[in-house]
Scaffold this motif. Structure first.
Motif, PDB file in Angstrom:
ATOM      1  N   THR A   1       4.461  -0.619  -5.665  1.00 15.10           N
ATOM      2  CA  THR A   1       3.008  -0.716  -5.451  1.00 15.10           C
ATOM      3  C   THR A   1       2.252  -0.239  -6.677  1.00 15.10           C
ATOM      4  OG1 THR A   1       3.311  -0.329  -3.086  1.00 15.10           O
ATOM      5  CG2 THR A   1       1.106  -0.005  -3.954  1.00 15.10           C
TER       6      THR A   1
ATOM      7  N   GLY B   1       0.838  -1.191   0.000  1.00 15.67           N
ATOM      8  CA  GLY B   1       0.000   0.000   0.000  1.00 15.67           C
ATOM      9  C   GLY B   1       0.870   1.236   0.000  1.00 15.67           C
TER      10      GLY B   1
ATOM     11  N   ILE C   1      -3.345  -0.249   4.476  1.00  9.25           N
ATOM     12  CA  ILE C   1      -3.705  -0.741   3.139  1.00  9.25           C
ATOM     13  C   ILE C   1      -2.985  -2.051   2.853  1.00  9.25           C
ATOM     14  CG2 ILE C   1      -3.613  -0.236   0.666  1.00  9.25           C
ATOM     15  CD1 ILE C   1      -3.678   2.773   1.439  1.00  9.25           C
TER      16      ILE C   1
END
Length: 335
Positions: free
Chosen positions: A303, A10, A64
């Motif tokens: 990411t 995340g 996340i």
């Protein structure tokens, strides 16, 4: 022996976009000058008074990553936090993450390797996994640069480069030795430490001494970079450490599916891409919109590359970084 794989990632960046044109209102610079030298078009800077810090951004990225890994905060065994811009001189941000995420009293370790921070942090987490000590390690790279930059013409050579942001990854245990981190390679050369540094506040240049000098031209507490010197060393060390990782695993540059270089300067990444004869689809860069986020840059780029579908199962992914210290490193992984 266990191996380690990334099971969730995340990232978080502030909403506040600062363009090159915005900077031209603060200092003697312009969009063409910045893009020509760095490739950067804009970056994210935390707004004053927002309450955002390296730790809070890291916590948001971590939440996340944990969710995408299909885990809960209670599944995390250890925290490794990489940053050059901690909220406090001490303690480090790792313990703040343990508190912010309301985790059990697990261990927390901070890594201070600047631009190489995430690569170093990932290698540390990898060893904890491979020895069987931990099952899931949270690895964070987060930086709040903008509050410590000289935003005048005097500091433009450095201040136009850096941005704020955070990224996080969950490194988890697997018994499949064909997947995950195949090897990591770390190096340092301390004789060049002062070519890219912040001299104070530090024990050798502490606050009372700075205040006593009361010198308006004192720049010891702003980042200093010998840009040309750093660039020349970076392109050499990037190439060496990537080849070292490939050779260790009996691989060639042609085997690389995705190279994620530290986002220090687009010209460095382009030089490495050309040297290794990689296509645009084999290298991911996002410095154009985020600037150099130091310890956060590799994980933010990794990411984004994954989220955009540029990395698929079975791909050979290479991470590489070079920065202050000098320190540099690479991680070779099979996705």
């Amino acid at each position: 022996m266990y191996n380690s794989i990334i099971t969730g990632m995340g990232h978080f960046v502030p909403d506040n976009v600062v363009t090159n044109d915005d900077l031209s209102k603060m200092m003697d610079t312009n969009d063409e000058w910045i893009q020509e030298r760095t490739g950067i078009k804009e970056r994210r800077w935390i707004k004053e008074g927002s309450g955002e810090t390296s730790a809070t951004m890291g916590a948001k990225a971590a939440r996340i990553a944990i969710e995408k890994a299909g885990l809960t905060k209670d599944d995390i065994d250890f925290i490794v936090f990489a940053t050059l811009s901690p909220d406090m001189y001490f303690p480090g941000c790792g313990v703040q993450i343990q508190d912010m995420l309301d985790m059990p009293t697990i261990g927390a370790l901070d890594v201070r390797n600047q631009c190489s921070g995430f690569v170093y942090a990932l290698s540390v987490a990898d060893q904890f996994i491979k020895t069987g000590m931990y099952k899931n390690v949270l690895v964070i790279g987060s930086e709040y640069h903008s509050g410590g930059l000289d935003k005048t013409t005097r500091g433009r050579g450095v201040s136009v480069i850096f941005g704020d942001g955070a990224g996080a990854a969950i490194l988890s245990r697997t018994e499949d030795n064909t997947k995950g981190i195949l090897s990591s390679h770390l190096h340092s050369e301390g004789k060049h430490a002062r070519e890219l540094t912040v001299d104070g506040p530090s024990i050798a240049n502490w606050v009372p001494a700075i205040l006593e000098r009361n010198d308006p031209d004192d720049t010891s507490y702003y980042p200093y970079m010998n840009g040309t010197f750093v660039f020349k060393h970076a392109v050499v060390r990037f190439s060496e450490v990537i080849m070292e990782g490939l050779a260790k695993n009996k691989l060639q540059p042609t085997d690389i599916d995705m190279l994620i270089p530290h986002q220090a300067n687009l010209r460095i990444a382009q030089f490495i891409q050309k040297k290794f004869r990689l296509e645009d689809s084999q290298v991911f860069n996002n410095i154009m919109k985020y600037g150099n986020t130091t310890a956060a840059s590799v994980i933010i780029a990794l990411t984004e590359a994954f989220d955009k579908g540029k990395i698929k199962d079975g791909d050979l992914v290479v991470l590489a970084a070079f920065g202050s210290g000098f320190t540099w490193g690479s991680v070779i992984m099979r996705w």
